[in-house]
Scaffold this active site. Structure first.
Site, PDB file in Angstrom:
ATOM      1  N   SER A  99       0.800  -1.223   0.000  1.00 25.72           N
ATOM      2  CA  SER A  99       0.000   0.000   0.000  1.00 25.72           C
ATOM      3  C   SER A  99       0.834   1.275   0.000  1.00 25.72           C
ATOM      4  O   SER A  99       0.391   2.294  -0.520  1.00 25.72           O
ATOM      5  CB  SER A  99      -1.016   0.000   1.144  1.00 25.72           C
ATOM      6  OG  SER A  99      -0.384  -0.202   2.376  1.00 25.72           O
ATOM      7  N   HIS A 150       1.461   5.008   4.160  1.00 17.13           N
ATOM      8  CA  HIS A 150       0.499   5.567   3.208  1.00 17.13           C
ATOM      9  C   HIS A 150       0.819   7.028   2.908  1.00 17.13           C
ATOM     10  O   HIS A 150       0.914   7.421   1.743  1.00 17.13           O
ATOM     11  CB  HIS A 150      -0.922   5.461   3.761  1.00 17.13           C
ATOM     12  CG  HIS A 150      -1.462   4.076   3.772  1.00 17.13           C
ATOM     13  ND1 HIS A 150      -2.746   3.794   4.138  1.00 17.13           N
ATOM     14  CD2 HIS A 150      -0.890   2.885   3.462  1.00 17.13           C
ATOM     15  CE1 HIS A 150      -2.953   2.492   4.054  1.00 17.13           C
ATOM     16  NE2 HIS A 150      -1.843   1.918   3.655  1.00 17.13           N
TER      17      HIS A 150
END
Length: 173
Positions: A99, A150
């Site tokens: 991610s 992230h």
């Protein structure tokens, strides 16, 4: 089978991102290997779903090689951001997943959409911006999400796109 699950656990122990293993034991390879491990099928499915819907837009805008560079470099920078955060916070966790790299793709795409006057193919800056806000919000709601990776990936993607992307002359992509 226990031997398979035990072996898989060993892979995670040796390959997952851990600030202690990287900084104290010199296992720098973990910055890369952790991007190719996932905690379960739902985890990998969610990551691949985002790549399916967004990744091809970036690949068409920058080409295969630049896309690959942005993905890998963005993932590495995202993992460095997570490593720094967890080291400073003195939190001993092991992180896996793509991610951070995927957020770098999103960040790069957001930059490219902005450079192209807020529109790129079927994407608009407002749609992509809402996606970013909602993704970060959902990550903040989860105790198992590495928000530092992230956010680090998002920033890395924007920076990488600013360095790598060149708008084509004439019509926007």
């Amino acid at each position: 089978d226990r031997s398979v699950s035990r072996g898989l656990g060993d892979v995670y122990k040796r390959q997952a991102l851990s600030w202690y293993a990287v900084l104290e034991q010199g296992q720098w390879y973990r910055l890369l290997t952790c991007m190719f491990l996932h905690s379960n099928l739902e985890h990998i499915f969610n990551n691949m779903l985002v790549l399916f819907f967004i990744g091809d837009n970036l690949e068409r805008a920058v080409g295969h090689i630049r896309y690959f560079i942005m993905y890998i470099a963005g993932g590495l920078l995202a993992n460095i951001a997570a490593l720094i955060y967890y080291n400073i916070a003195d939190v001993n966790v092991c992180c896996v997943g793509a991610s951070g790299a995927i957020f770098s793709v999103v960040g790069a795409l957001f930059y490219i959409v902005l450079v192209n006057k807020g529109q790129l193919e079927d994407l608009s800056a407002s749609k992509l911006g809402l996606f970013i806000v909602m993704s970060i919000y959902l990550g903040l709601q989860s105790a198992t999400t590495s928000n530092s990776a992230h956010i680090g990936g998002l920033v890395a993607g924007i920076i990488l796109a600013a360095l790598i992307y060149r708008k084509r002359k004439g019509n926007s992509v």
